[in-house]
Design a protein around this motif. Sequence first.
Motif, PDB file in Angstrom:
ATOM      1  N   GLU A   8       0.891  -1.501  -0.372  1.00  0.00           N
ATOM      2  CA  GLU A   8       0.296  -0.049   0.019  1.00  0.00           C
ATOM      3  C   GLU A   8       0.723   1.573  -0.237  1.00  0.00           C
ATOM      4  O   GLU A   8       1.416   1.260   1.012  1.00  0.00           O
ATOM      5  N   THR A  10       0.962   4.399   1.164  1.00  0.00           N
ATOM      6  CA  THR A  10       0.368   4.777   2.548  1.00  0.00           C
ATOM      7  C   THR A  10       0.547   5.939   2.573  1.00  0.00           C
ATOM      8  O   THR A  10       0.010   7.393   3.676  1.00  0.00           O
ATOM      9  N   THR A  12       1.310  10.138   1.933  1.00  0.00           N
ATOM     10  CA  THR A  12       1.224  11.235   0.731  1.00  0.00           C
ATOM     11  C   THR A  12       2.297  12.213   0.432  1.00  0.00           C
ATOM     12  O   THR A  12       2.971  13.170   1.364  1.00  0.00           O
ATOM     13  N   ARG A  25       1.120  10.114  -4.062  1.00  0.00           N
ATOM     14  CA  ARG A  25       1.038   9.175  -2.963  1.00  0.00           C
ATOM     15  C   ARG A  25       2.290   7.453  -3.090  1.00  0.00           C
ATOM     16  O   ARG A  25       2.669   7.498  -4.085  1.00  0.00           O
ATOM     17  N   SER A  46       0.883   1.485 -12.483  1.00  0.00           N
ATOM     18  CA  SER A  46       0.341   2.015 -11.630  1.00  0.00           C
ATOM     19  C   SER A  46       2.065   1.437 -11.499  1.00  0.00           C
ATOM     20  O   SER A  46       2.784   0.383 -11.328  1.00  0.00           O
ATOM     21  N   ARG A  48       1.822  -0.656  -9.016  1.00  0.00           N
ATOM     22  CA  ARG A  48       2.045  -2.319  -8.152  1.00  0.00           C
ATOM     23  C   ARG A  48       2.320  -2.768  -9.363  1.00  0.00           C
ATOM     24  O   ARG A  48       3.231  -4.409  -8.897  1.00  0.00           O
ATOM     25  N   ASP A  67       3.115   6.962  -7.055  1.00  0.00           N
ATOM     26  CA  ASP A  67       1.355   6.245  -8.221  1.00  0.00           C
ATOM     27  C   ASP A  67       2.044   7.941  -8.803  1.00  0.00           C
ATOM     28  O   ASP A  67       1.967   9.048  -8.370  1.00  0.00           O
ATOM     29  N   GLY A  72      -2.994   4.665 -10.815  1.00  0.00           N
ATOM     30  CA  GLY A  72      -3.163   4.104  -8.701  1.00  0.00           C
ATOM     31  C   GLY A  72      -3.549   4.873  -8.026  1.00  0.00           C
ATOM     32  O   GLY A  72      -4.915   5.241  -8.515  1.00  0.00           O
ATOM     33  N   ASP A  73      -3.087   5.388  -7.411  1.00  0.00           N
ATOM     34  CA  ASP A  73      -3.749   5.798  -5.431  1.00  0.00           C
ATOM     35  C   ASP A  73      -3.657   7.118  -5.623  1.00  0.00           C
ATOM     36  O   ASP A  73      -4.194   7.976  -4.720  1.00  0.00           O
ATOM     37  N   SER A  74      -2.653   7.629  -7.036  1.00  0.00           N
ATOM     38  CA  SER A  74      -2.372   9.540  -6.940  1.00  0.00           C
ATOM     39  C   SER A  74      -3.549   9.953  -7.365  1.00  0.00           C
ATOM     40  O   SER A  74      -4.209   9.473  -8.881  1.00  0.00           O
ATOM     41  N   PRO A 207      -8.197   0.700 -12.208  1.00  0.00           N
ATOM     42  CA  PRO A 207      -9.187   1.724 -11.924  1.00  0.00           C
ATOM     43  C   PRO A 207      -8.891   2.138 -13.058  1.00  0.00           C
ATOM     44  O   PRO A 207     -10.069   3.624 -12.668  1.00  0.00           O
TER      45      PRO A 207
END
Length: 305
Positions: A8, A10, A12, A25, A46, A48, A67, A72-74, A207
């Motif tokens: 993850e 996690t 920022t 992220r 990403s 990943r 990312d 991804g998570d960004s 995504p």
Amino acid sequence: MASTSTIEVTQTFHHSTTTHRYDIRWTSLGDKALPPLIFVHGTPWSSRVWHVYAQSLSSYFHVYLFDNPGFGDSPLGQPLPGKEDSISKAVALDADLAQQSEVYAALYHFWAQGWGTKKAHVVAHDHGGLMSLRAHILHGCEYASLCLIDVVAMGPFGQPLFKLVAENEAVFNALTPTVFEGVVESYIRDAAHNDLSKETMGMLKRPWVSSDEGRRGFVRQLMQANSRSTDEVEPKYSAVGRKMPIRIIWGKQDGWLPVEIAERLKEKLNAKEVVLIDGAGHLIMYDQQAKLGVELTWWLSRISS
């Protein structure tokens, strides 16, 4: 290399350019006293795609993953107040690698505050190659080494699908979710030489197909993919290989970026070698996971010692 659990991102990192605010992220693995190692992903992927290698190499390096904006998570970068009218349509997501490279460089310098005199080894894939080179040439990111894997780094660019989407944006945005998912799957499958597992395909496409925002983002990054420009940095490539060790790794069956590009890039960068991996397309980390793992481990152990 075996599969590993999901890592993850996690933490920022906040950064603002002249037009946008970004919330990137990221995470790191391994002992902070170890040499830093950064993995840079491309599009439409990403961080990943690097999880297996990050987990394995974190015993020997302090590994960083992040990312890119809109991946991804960004989240996508948000226009600064009062800047909305001055931002062109191209300044978003994938196409504006100038902004993405600036954000990555800021993140790199943030991380480097804790390294003392150490420099990071960098492993980059796809447009992460151009990002890494721009960050070094234009933004003062000094690397211990650079490993470029099937990278976007030299123009001109373009696939037929890019032009088709650019000329028919409204049509692609109007596709039903099921049909759109088929387009995304086909695009991703085309990047691989071997069949992708159901789990891998699900992770790569999720995504872009799980929300309206994701679907619009996928269309936008395809529309803009032809607008990447290397004009600002490509004439300066020859000096890069004289400043650091460079290794180029390429999937022998890469249908997106043919192997002759690897040889051209080798000459441009004054790199010492090109390693071709048979049985691998553009998604080399899934086509030949173990072979790429061996090449990365050999390279990093050699230059670290």
